[in-house]
Motif scaffolding. Structure first.
Motif, mmCIF file in Angstrom:
data_model
loop_
_atom_site.group_PDB
_atom_site.id
_atom_site.type_symbol
_atom_site.label_atom_id
_atom_site.label_comp_id
_atom_site.label_asym_id
_atom_site.label_seq_id
_atom_site.Cartn_x
_atom_site.Cartn_y
_atom_site.Cartn_z
ATOM 1 N N THR A 58 0.841 -1.208 0.000
ATOM 2 C CA THR A 58 0.000 0.000 0.000
ATOM 3 C C THR A 58 0.869 1.249 0.000
ATOM 4 O OG1 THR A 58 -1.681 -1.206 1.246
ATOM 5 C CG2 THR A 58 -1.824 1.193 1.274
ATOM 6 N N THR A 59 1.857 1.279 0.905
ATOM 7 C CA THR A 59 2.744 2.452 1.028
ATOM 8 C C THR A 59 3.562 2.646 -0.246
ATOM 9 O OG1 THR A 59 2.911 1.991 3.382
ATOM 10 C CG2 THR A 59 4.599 3.426 2.449
ATOM 11 N N VAL A 60 4.154 1.553 -0.738
ATOM 12 C CA VAL A 60 5.043 1.638 -1.911
ATOM 13 C C VAL A 60 4.249 2.006 -3.156
ATOM 14 C CG1 VAL A 60 6.495 0.240 -3.446
ATOM 15 C CG2 VAL A 60 6.782 0.075 -0.970
ATOM 16 N N ALA A 61 3.087 1.365 -3.339
ATOM 17 C CA ALA A 61 2.300 1.599 -4.567
ATOM 18 C C ALA A 61 1.726 3.011 -4.583
ATOM 19 C CB ALA A 61 1.182 0.575 -4.677
ATOM 20 N N GLU A 62 1.414 3.564 -3.390
ATOM 21 C CA GLU A 62 0.853 4.924 -3.348
ATOM 22 C C GLU A 62 1.934 5.944 -3.724
ATOM 23 O OE1 GLU A 62 -1.651 5.570 0.053
ATOM 24 O OE2 GLU A 62 -2.876 6.738 -1.332
ATOM 25 N N ALA A 63 3.206 5.636 -3.359
ATOM 26 C CA ALA A 63 4.304 6.592 -3.630
ATOM 27 C C ALA A 63 4.902 6.383 -5.029
ATOM 28 C CB ALA A 63 5.401 6.413 -2.572
ATOM 29 N N ALA A 64 4.921 5.140 -5.498
ATOM 30 C CA ALA A 64 5.681 4.792 -6.726
ATOM 31 C C ALA A 64 5.247 5.594 -7.944
ATOM 32 C CB ALA A 64 5.535 3.306 -7.010
ATOM 33 N N LYS A 65 3.968 6.011 -7.959
ATOM 34 C CA LYS A 65 3.491 6.742 -9.150
ATOM 35 C C LYS A 65 4.280 8.037 -9.327
ATOM 36 C CE LYS A 65 -0.288 8.837 -6.511
ATOM 37 N NZ LYS A 65 -1.071 8.073 -5.535
ATOM 38 N N MET A 66 4.845 8.562 -8.209
ATOM 39 C CA MET A 66 5.618 9.811 -8.317
ATOM 40 C C MET A 66 6.924 9.573 -9.073
ATOM 41 S SD MET A 66 3.289 11.300 -6.832
ATOM 42 C CE MET A 66 3.907 12.964 -6.985
ATOM 43 N N TRP A 67 7.351 8.309 -9.159
ATOM 44 C CA TRP A 67 8.573 7.971 -9.912
ATOM 45 C C TRP A 67 8.207 7.235 -11.205
ATOM 46 C CZ3 TRP A 67 8.483 8.133 -4.643
ATOM 47 C CH2 TRP A 67 9.504 8.839 -4.000
ATOM 48 N N ASN A 68 6.911 7.258 -11.559
ATOM 49 C CA ASN A 68 6.443 6.564 -12.765
ATOM 50 C C ASN A 68 6.853 5.101 -12.781
ATOM 51 O OD1 ASN A 68 5.040 8.582 -14.343
ATOM 52 N ND2 ASN A 68 6.998 9.672 -14.263
ATOM 53 N N LEU A 69 6.750 4.450 -11.601
ATOM 54 C CA LEU A 69 7.163 3.045 -11.528
ATOM 55 C C LEU A 69 5.943 2.140 -11.375
ATOM 56 C CD1 LEU A 69 10.265 3.217 -9.163
ATOM 57 C CD2 LEU A 69 10.259 2.711 -11.615
ATOM 58 N N VAL A 70 5.937 1.048 -12.150
ATOM 59 C CA VAL A 70 4.957 -0.014 -11.917
ATOM 60 C C VAL A 70 5.370 -0.752 -10.649
ATOM 61 C CG1 VAL A 70 4.390 -2.342 -12.747
ATOM 62 C CG2 VAL A 70 4.135 -0.376 -14.280
ATOM 63 N N VAL A 71 4.379 -1.131 -9.823
ATOM 64 C CA VAL A 71 4.649 -1.929 -8.619
ATOM 65 C C VAL A 71 3.913 -3.256 -8.784
ATOM 66 C CG1 VAL A 71 4.365 -2.109 -6.104
ATOM 67 C CG2 VAL A 71 4.888 0.106 -7.158
ATOM 68 N N LEU A 72 4.628 -4.354 -8.603
ATOM 69 C CA LEU A 72 4.035 -5.677 -8.755
ATOM 70 C C LEU A 72 4.113 -6.387 -7.400
ATOM 71 C CD1 LEU A 72 2.778 -7.794 -10.469
ATOM 72 C CD2 LEU A 72 4.932 -8.187 -11.615
ATOM 73 N N CYS A 73 2.942 -6.619 -6.777
ATOM 74 C CA CYS A 73 2.926 -7.210 -5.432
ATOM 75 C C CYS A 73 2.605 -8.701 -5.507
ATOM 76 C CB CYS A 73 1.911 -6.488 -4.550
ATOM 77 S SG CYS A 73 2.418 -4.781 -4.254
ATOM 78 N N ALA A 111 5.011 -18.879 -2.797
ATOM 79 C CA ALA A 111 6.245 -18.817 -3.611
ATOM 80 C C ALA A 111 5.962 -18.769 -5.120
ATOM 81 C CB ALA A 111 7.154 -19.989 -3.262
ATOM 82 N N PRO A 112 4.978 -19.546 -5.638
ATOM 83 C CA PRO A 112 4.707 -19.469 -7.085
ATOM 84 C C PRO A 112 4.306 -18.068 -7.537
ATOM 85 C CG PRO A 112 3.644 -21.397 -6.140
ATOM 86 C CD PRO A 112 4.132 -20.575 -4.989
ATOM 87 N N LEU A 113 3.711 -17.292 -6.619
ATOM 88 C CA LEU A 113 3.260 -15.927 -6.977
ATOM 89 C C LEU A 113 4.470 -15.021 -7.202
ATOM 90 C CD1 LEU A 113 0.413 -15.541 -4.319
ATOM 91 C CD2 LEU A 113 0.250 -16.499 -6.618
ATOM 92 N N ALA A 114 5.528 -15.244 -6.399
ATOM 93 C CA ALA A 114 6.751 -14.434 -6.559
ATOM 94 C C ALA A 114 7.499 -14.876 -7.817
ATOM 95 C CB ALA A 114 7.644 -14.592 -5.328
ATOM 96 N N TYR A 115 7.547 -16.202 -8.046
ATOM 97 C CA TYR A 115 8.226 -16.718 -9.249
ATOM 98 C C TYR A 115 7.549 -16.149 -10.497
ATOM 99 C CZ TYR A 115 10.086 -20.013 -12.669
ATOM 100 O OH TYR A 115 10.696 -20.547 -13.787
ATOM 101 N N ASP A 116 6.228 -16.209 -10.530
ATOM 102 C CA ASP A 116 5.483 -15.729 -11.710
ATOM 103 C C ASP A 116 5.529 -14.206 -11.839
ATOM 104 O OD1 ASP A 116 2.847 -18.277 -11.694
ATOM 105 O OD2 ASP A 116 4.888 -18.281 -12.505
ATOM 106 N N ALA A 117 5.717 -13.499 -10.711
ATOM 107 C CA ALA A 117 5.819 -12.025 -10.778
ATOM 108 C C ALA A 117 7.051 -11.640 -11.593
ATOM 109 C CB ALA A 117 5.898 -11.434 -9.374
ATOM 110 N N VAL A 118 8.162 -12.330 -11.370
ATOM 111 C CA VAL A 118 9.385 -12.014 -12.120
ATOM 112 C C VAL A 118 9.198 -12.341 -13.598
ATOM 113 C CG1 VAL A 118 11.831 -12.615 -12.423
ATOM 114 C CG2 VAL A 118 10.898 -12.249 -10.123
ATOM 115 N N TRP A 119 8.499 -13.456 -13.882
ATOM 116 C CA TRP A 119 8.222 -13.785 -15.295
ATOM 117 C C TRP A 119 7.336 -12.706 -15.925
ATOM 118 C CZ3 TRP A 119 9.532 -17.113 -19.189
ATOM 119 C CH2 TRP A 119 10.453 -18.125 -18.850
ATOM 120 N N SER A 120 6.366 -12.207 -15.160
ATOM 121 C CA SER A 120 5.488 -11.146 -15.695
ATOM 122 C C SER A 120 6.328 -9.929 -16.095
ATOM 123 C CB SER A 120 4.468 -10.709 -14.638
ATOM 124 O OG SER A 120 3.715 -11.803 -14.192
ATOM 125 N N VAL A 121 7.307 -9.584 -15.245
ATOM 126 C CA VAL A 121 8.175 -8.427 -15.517
ATOM 127 C C VAL A 121 9.001 -8.675 -16.770
ATOM 128 C CG1 VAL A 121 10.164 -7.138 -14.661
ATOM 129 C CG2 VAL A 121 8.317 -7.743 -13.094
#
Ligand SMILES: CC1(C)CO[C@@H](CC(=O)O)CN1
Length: 430
Positions: free
Chosen positions: A89-104, A313-323
């Motif tokens: 929540t904290t990271v995703a609310e701030a990240a838009k100021m750096w134009n960054l996608v956040v993948l949780c 763990a599969p959610l983190a593995y697949d997050a990197v593949w999504s990126v």
């Protein structure tokens, strides 16, 4: 040489107490994915994906400082991975100021499904609201149109109940009462008894669940006339452990009696069939590889001593593949404009939008199942339904919400020999 490395930031909950220390298994899983995508010649040819990460301890403040260190220190990052709901929540609310996608990869809070507050957020972890269409589907299947709700007063359960209430209204299911408690459920359970609740949806963390179970034993709100819906991601023998440690006054047998027959719903995080996923592995191949890595870090896997976050763990593995897949798509588009991802800067809205639309159109079979996101960035996931029969969980079926398709194995057991009623039937003697 740095000019062929694409850098991403990562925030993993490893240490600390309280919350979810799921980074313990998710960080090793993310690393396996980095290894795999970097070994693929057809992915980001000529580039290597590198992850720079630190521990948030599932603390939003610490998570914020990890994010600032990642952003204010070179090299320039192209996006951020995050875990716990509070940190995401904290990271995703701030990240838009750096134009960054956040993948949780570890955030279940329904509050995160909000494109106004979190315009660049995506998550491979389903929202807790994914249980609700499944609960409604089961109520319809068994003819229950009068239900009660018992919840712990925690943000994630409050917003999940709001979604459930809305869906009940849409489906003409009456909520006869909604009870909530902070830590002692006895008054709330007494009110359920008073309202003659029969079909009850329970939303609480596992420690509170043990207190509820003992309370419903004492107040007789269990057995052949009642059906309890519990959350399915507690450990399998949750209702028989830690009783003394947590001051539970019920015996093991009393807890088992109260738990017998309850139904659980949970989001599927491990792909169920033996199909080869985009990485070439089946989810069981992935499990073997992850177990090997965890054994090397002294987790006693063979005696079921898993680190926290093993389930996710599969959610983190697949997050990197999504990126990797999104960057691959973006690279191709940029090349046609004579640019590369290396020219991205935190003020570059154009490339940020390219990355966003590439992530937004993600669709592949990962070890966690089909990876695709809703317009709010939520993970689209299947759910699994189980029931405790003779003290152990039995799979009753799966539900595909998008297709409204319930796969049912007809394994359910009712101790009264028939489906419990949702109310007292008053027979008019003529
Ligand atoms: C299923 C669960 C345990 C729900 O909480 C998630 C953590 C969080 O939402 O902060 C991790 N996965």
């Amino acid at each position: 040489e740095d000019d062929n490395v694409l850098h991403i930031g990562g925030i993993f909950p490893i240490g600390g107490e309280g919350g979810w220390q799921g980074g313990q298994a998710c960080e090793p899983a993310a690393n396996l994915a980095l290894e795999d995508v970097n070994n693929r010649k057809d992915l980001l040819p000529g580039f290597t994906l590198k992850l720079h990460w630190n521990d948030s301890e599932c603390e939003p403040g610490l998570g914020a400082s990890v994010m600032y260190n990642l952003l204010y220190n070179k090299p320039q990052k192209l996006m951020l991975l995050a875990g716990c709901s509070t940190v995401c929540t904290t990271v995703a609310e701030a990240a838009k100021m750096w134009n960054l996608v956040v993948l949780c990869y570890g955030a279940s809070s329904p509050a995160l499904s909000d494109r106004t507050r979190f315009p660049t957020l995506f998550r491979t972890h389903p929202s807790a609201t994914v249980h609700n269409p499944t609960r409604i589907k089961l109520m319809e299947k068994f003819g229950w149109s009068r239900v009660a709700i018992l919840q712990q007063a925690e943000e994630v359960f409050i917003s999940t109940v709001e979604d459930l209430e809305a869906r009940c209204k849409e489906n003409q299911i009456e909520i006869v009462t909604r009870q909530s408690f902070l830590s002692d459920p006895s008054d709330a359970v007494r009110n359920l008894v008073r309202q003659d609740a029969r079909i009850i949806v329970g939303l609480f963390y596992v420690v509170a669940a043990r207190r509820v179970l003992c309370e419903i034993y004492h107040q007789g709100l269990y057995g052949k006339q009642y059906v309890w819906f519990f959350i399915g991601w507690y450990e399998d023998n949750w209702f028989e452990v830690n009783l003394e440690k947590e001051g539970i006054t019920c015996t093991h047998d009393q807890m088992r009696a109260a738990a017998e027959g309850h139904i659980t719903t949970e989001a599927l995080m491990w792909n169920q069939n033996n199909q080869k996923t985009i990485s070439g592995m089946t989810s069981e191949d992935f499990r073997e590889r992850l177990n090997d890595v965890l054994r090397k870090s002294n987790y006693d896997i063979d005696n079921m001593r898993y680190p926290e976050g093993y389930q996710e763990a599969p959610l983190a593995y697949d997050a990197v593949w999504s990126v990797a897949l999104a960057f691959n798509k973006t690279m191709a588009r940029l090349q046609s404009r004579g640019r590369t991802l290396k020219s991205f800067t935190y003020t570059d809205k154009e490339i940020a939008d390219d990355i966003y639309s590439a992530i937004n159109s993600t669709q592949f079979l990962g070890v966690s199942g089909v990876v695709a996101f809703s317009s709010q960035g939520d993970r689209i996931a299947l759910t699994q339904i189980e029931q405790v029969i003779n003290g152990t969980y039995v799979k009753l079926g799966y539900y595909d919400i998008q297709a409204d398709n319930l796969t049912w194995f007809n394994k359910e057991k009712w101790s009264g020999g028939k489906v419990p009623q949702d109310r007292t039937i008053v027979r008019r003697v003529l």
